[in-house]
Every structure is written in C-alpha cells, then in structure tokens.
Design a protein around this motif. Structure first.
Motif, mmCIF file in Angstrom:
data_model
loop_
_atom_site.group_PDB
_atom_site.id
_atom_site.type_symbol
_atom_site.label_atom_id
_atom_site.label_comp_id
_atom_site.label_asym_id
_atom_site.label_seq_id
_atom_site.Cartn_x
_atom_site.Cartn_y
_atom_site.Cartn_z
ATOM 1 N N LYS A 149 0.845 -1.187 0.000
ATOM 2 C CA LYS A 149 0.000 0.000 0.000
ATOM 3 C C LYS A 149 0.885 1.243 0.000
ATOM 4 C CE LYS A 149 -3.910 -2.100 2.426
ATOM 5 N NZ LYS A 149 -4.794 -2.024 3.619
ATOM 6 N N THR A 150 0.465 2.239 -0.754
ATOM 7 C CA THR A 150 1.217 3.494 -0.793
ATOM 8 C C THR A 150 0.260 4.647 -0.527
ATOM 9 O OG1 THR A 150 0.891 4.007 -3.136
ATOM 10 C CG2 THR A 150 2.650 2.453 -2.597
ATOM 11 N N ASP A 151 0.818 5.768 -0.096
ATOM 12 C CA ASP A 151 -0.017 6.931 0.165
ATOM 13 C C ASP A 151 -0.025 7.903 -1.013
ATOM 14 O OD1 ASP A 151 2.533 7.906 0.313
ATOM 15 O OD2 ASP A 151 2.455 8.498 2.424
ATOM 16 N N ASP A 152 0.495 7.461 -2.148
ATOM 17 C CA ASP A 152 0.503 8.281 -3.358
ATOM 18 C C ASP A 152 0.121 7.385 -4.527
ATOM 19 O OD1 ASP A 152 1.338 9.722 -5.755
ATOM 20 O OD2 ASP A 152 2.382 11.096 -4.404
ATOM 21 N N ASP A 153 -0.926 7.743 -5.252
ATOM 22 C CA ASP A 153 -1.438 6.869 -6.308
ATOM 23 C C ASP A 153 -0.531 6.836 -7.535
ATOM 24 O OD1 ASP A 153 -3.438 5.015 -6.844
ATOM 25 O OD2 ASP A 153 -4.559 6.405 -8.107
ATOM 26 N N VAL A 180 8.218 8.641 -0.709
ATOM 27 C CA VAL A 180 7.194 7.764 -0.163
ATOM 28 C C VAL A 180 7.802 6.871 0.911
ATOM 29 C CG1 VAL A 180 7.608 6.013 -1.939
ATOM 30 C CG2 VAL A 180 5.380 6.105 -0.807
#
Length: 262
Positions: A149-153, A180
């Motif tokens: 999971k990342t916090d930037d698409d 990130v």
C-alpha cells in the motif's frame, strides 16, 4: 501495466494484477509470457506516446510514428515499464526492437524491419541491466509477490521474496519525483541496497523512505549480488554473414572482437 505507465492509478493497476494472478495456478502464472506489446499491437514506445491499438489513426504522424517525433515523456516511461516487466512474476518477453526504441502504430506498422543501427545504446543497456539483475536474483524469477500500500497513487510498489533474497520494487508514473514511505518489514535486513544506483537505504521501524524519480523506478534488495555477466556488444551493418544470399550483417563486440555464437 500499460495503463499505469500512461498515468493511470497504481491502486487500480495493483488490483487488476492481483485479479489476474488469482485466476491461474502458480505453475502457470510463473511461466506465462509477460508481453508489453507484440506483432498484433501498437509498439510499446508508441503506445506510451498515446497511439492506441484501434487502427483508426488518420493523421500520418500517428499512423506512421517516428522515433524523432516521439515525446521525451514516452521515452522515459519505457524505462519504467521495462523495470516493471522484468521484476514482475512470469517470463518477460521483449518484442524485437523494443530494446532499441523501435516505434510503430498498430498492425501492420508494428512489424517494421529491425533497427540494427545501434543508435539507442542507452535503452539497450538498460534492458541488458534488467536482464542481469533478474538473472542474479532468483526471487525475481520464482519468488512470491506481495503488493504494498502506498499513500501516493502515482507509486506502485511490491515485494518479491524467496529463501535467498527479498526485494522491494517501486515505480513512479508521475512527472515529478515522489518521496514515499513503504513497509519493508518483509526484507530481513536493517539496511537495503538500491541495486540500480548502489546506494544504501536504511530501514526505520520496518519502513523505508525513498524518493522515486519521475517516470522511473527503484529496486531495493537485501544485499548486492555480483551481476550475471552478459555479452556486451553492439550491432554493425557490414558484409560478413549471409542470410539466404539476400541479407548480410555482422555483430561486432565493443572491444573489436567478434563474439562466439552457439
């Protein structure tokens, strides 16, 4: 992968990739050809430059694209797309000429004569480097995959791991560098190594914070391994080998010695 490389959502890409993975037994999944283009599609570089697979190009520039007219953005994106192709499970299969940046609209323009000029050595070397990395790390060939999971698409990331190695791969499909923080707890060392730049990347509480360059990617590993040797040569069109008395060509190595063929 192509939709993501064009600027699509990393979350949507990861979701679709996981759906595909779940449809096949592992024996088939790890043996399947990973194609980004073929003789039935627009060539990779041209597709990344917004030339679709619809055979409806009316403008000459789109119906018969050229490398010179191809955007720098598309050229950069190909490096990222290739990185994903060679670090994802399956058998990366490169359509002839992609490694030197050949262009072409949908069939039949995608079947042009091979470019033997050796003019795009930088891209050729990148493919060679990815091949060497994949051959050096068994986890990239047969290891498990876990999407992160990342916090930037714009960032897509995943872990490849087996009993010998663990690697973290991250890609950035945006026009700007993205910093990130990713969960690297599956990589069983305190300091990872970026095997593209050879820089150390420390973990903190199981996480790594990295800056992924624009239209590029990063491969972090638990340790640096000696690269698998590859024949290092460039093509040169000279009269040497004859093919059906119609074509002549020669493969010349950089040190001036003809490589051995078997």
């Amino acid at each position: 992968i192509l939709a993501y490389a064009r600027g699509g959502s990393s979350a949507e890409c990861a979701k679709k990739l996981e759906k595909l993975r779940e449809r096949y037994p592992s024996e088939a999944f790890y043996a399947m050809m990973n194609l980004l283009d073929s003789h039935d599609t627009t060539r990779l570089l041209s597709y990344l430059d917004s030339i679709d697979d619809d055979r409806s190009q009316k403008d000459i520039a789109y119906a018969f694209p050229t490398y010179a007219a191809t955007s720098d953005t598309a050229k950069k994106k190909q490096y990222m797309a290739a990185l994903l192709q060679f670090t994802y499970p399956g058998a990366p299969t490169v359509y002839y000429g992609d490694e030197v940046g050949m262009v072409g609209a949908d069939d039949p323009d995608d079947r042009r004569t091979m470019d033997w000029s050796g003019s795009n050595q930088s891209l050729f070397n990148w493919y060679a480097k990815l091949i060497s990395i994949r051959k050096s790390y068994s986890a990239l060939r047969t290891g498990s995959i876990s999407m992160l999971k990342t916090d930037d698409d714009a960032i897509m990331a995943y872990i490849r791991a087996d009993s010998k190695n663990q690697l973290l791969i991250a890609a950035n499909n945006s026009s700007k560098p993205v910093t990130v923080t990713l969960d690297a707890s599956a990589v069983k060392v305190d300091t990872l190594v970026d095997i593209v730049t050879n820089k150390a990347v420390p973990k903190s509480n199981g996480f790594v914070t990295i800056t992924v360059p624009a239209y590029s990617g990063t491969i972090l590993a638990d340790k640096a391994l000696s690269p698998t040797p590859l024949n290092d040569y460039v093509s040169d069109t000279t009269y040497d080998f004859s093919v059906n008395s119609a074509y002549t060509f020669k493969i010349t190595s950089r040190n001036g010695k003809t490589p051995d063929f078997t």
